[in-house]
Write an enzyme that holds these catalytic residues in place. Structure first.
Site, short mmCIF file in Angstrom:
data_model
loop_
_atom_site.label_atom_id
_atom_site.label_comp_id
_atom_site.label_asym_id
_atom_site.label_seq_id
_atom_site.Cartn_x
_atom_site.Cartn_y
_atom_site.Cartn_z
CG ASP A 35 11.08 19.56 57.98
OD1 ASP A 35 10.13 19.14 58.67
OD2 ASP A 35 11.94 18.81 57.48
CG ASP A 37 12.00 14.65 61.88
OD1 ASP A 37 12.72 14.07 62.69
OD2 ASP A 37 10.88 15.11 62.16
CG ASP A 195 13.84 16.91 54.40
OD1 ASP A 195 12.97 17.40 55.17
OD2 ASP A 195 14.02 15.69 54.27
#
Length: 249
Positions: A35, A37, A195
């Site tokens: 991922d 961001d 995250d």
């Protein structure tokens, strides 16, 4: 200290989804899908400033930067819906908010954005070890490519994917599976590192190994509940995880 294919790193205390200190898997993992961001880059301030610009342009109040931790991850439309007042979710207002956000963010994508501590060193070690890597984000595709090129210059990724028209975003597994093909490995040989709950759900749906990181925008509990098989607290621990599952100890 341990070494990962020649890269000197600290001892890892990886935790699995039940909080156990040892991670065990019968699989060997040979590629990584990241991922963006909250995982590779701390983009929260630039996203918040851009959405606050859109909100204030429409006459709505801005939000504290930290509050955007709960809003990001689903793409620009959901970000707008989660940021607008509840009584202003009509399609026209949401569309205008998304447009204003995208216009401002495209001009200011890297004002405050930086790689998280340890990310540059981790990516360098993966490159040295010839571990293929790719990026999958729900950020608009062109912006994803631009941000990666500017903020992670010198770290070649096999593929970089953002949100594209007509293509379902995460947690739909389609693009993650496309990434596995580009990486040259079966889905179950790929670590999906993210995250958020969206990332863990995507990994599970795609048949990849879900690895949650705690330095981003969601809590350990959210990652656990979304299906994380292992949760790490520092980027170097990903290197130890690959080392462990591939028998380099």
């Amino acid at each position: 200290m341990r070494r990962f294919f020649g890269a000197r790193i600290g001892t890892c205390a990886c935790l699995d989804a039940e909080g156990r200190p040892e991670y065990r898997s019968r699989m060997a993992f040979h590629a990584v899908l990241f991922d963006l961001d909250g995982t590779l880059l701390d983009t929260l301030a630039d996203i918040a400033v851009s959405m606050n610009h859109a909100l204030q342009s429409l006459g709505f109040p801005a939000h504290e930067v930290d509050s955007y931790r709960r809003r990001v991850g689903w793409g620009a439309r959901v970000l707008a819906e989660k940021s607008l007042p509840e009584d202003h979710h009509d399609p026209d207002t949401v569309a205008r908010c998304v447009q204003l956000f995208a216009e401002y963010y495209s001009l200011h994508p890297n004002d405050h954005t930086r790689p998280f501590e340890g990310i540059v060193q981790m990516l360098a070690a993966l490159r040295t070890a010839s571990v293929p890597c790719a990026v999958l984000s729900n950020k608009p595709h062109d912006l994803t490519v631009s941000v990666v090129a500017q903020s992670l210059e010198g770290h070649p990724f096999v593929a970089v994917y953002g949100d594209r028209s007509g293509v379902p975003p995460k947690p739909h597994p389609g693009t993650a599976r496309d990434a596995a093909r580009q990486l040259g490995h079966a889905e179950d040989e790929v670590l999906f590192v993210g995250d958020s709950d969206i990332d863990m759900q995507t990994a599970v749906a795609a048949g990849m190994e879900p690895v949650g990181v705690t330095w981003g925008f969601r809590t350990r509990e959210v990652l656990h509940d979304a299906g994380a098989r292992v949760i790490i607290d520092q980027p170097a621990q990903l290197l130890n995880l690959l080392e462990k599952t591939n028998g380099h100890q």
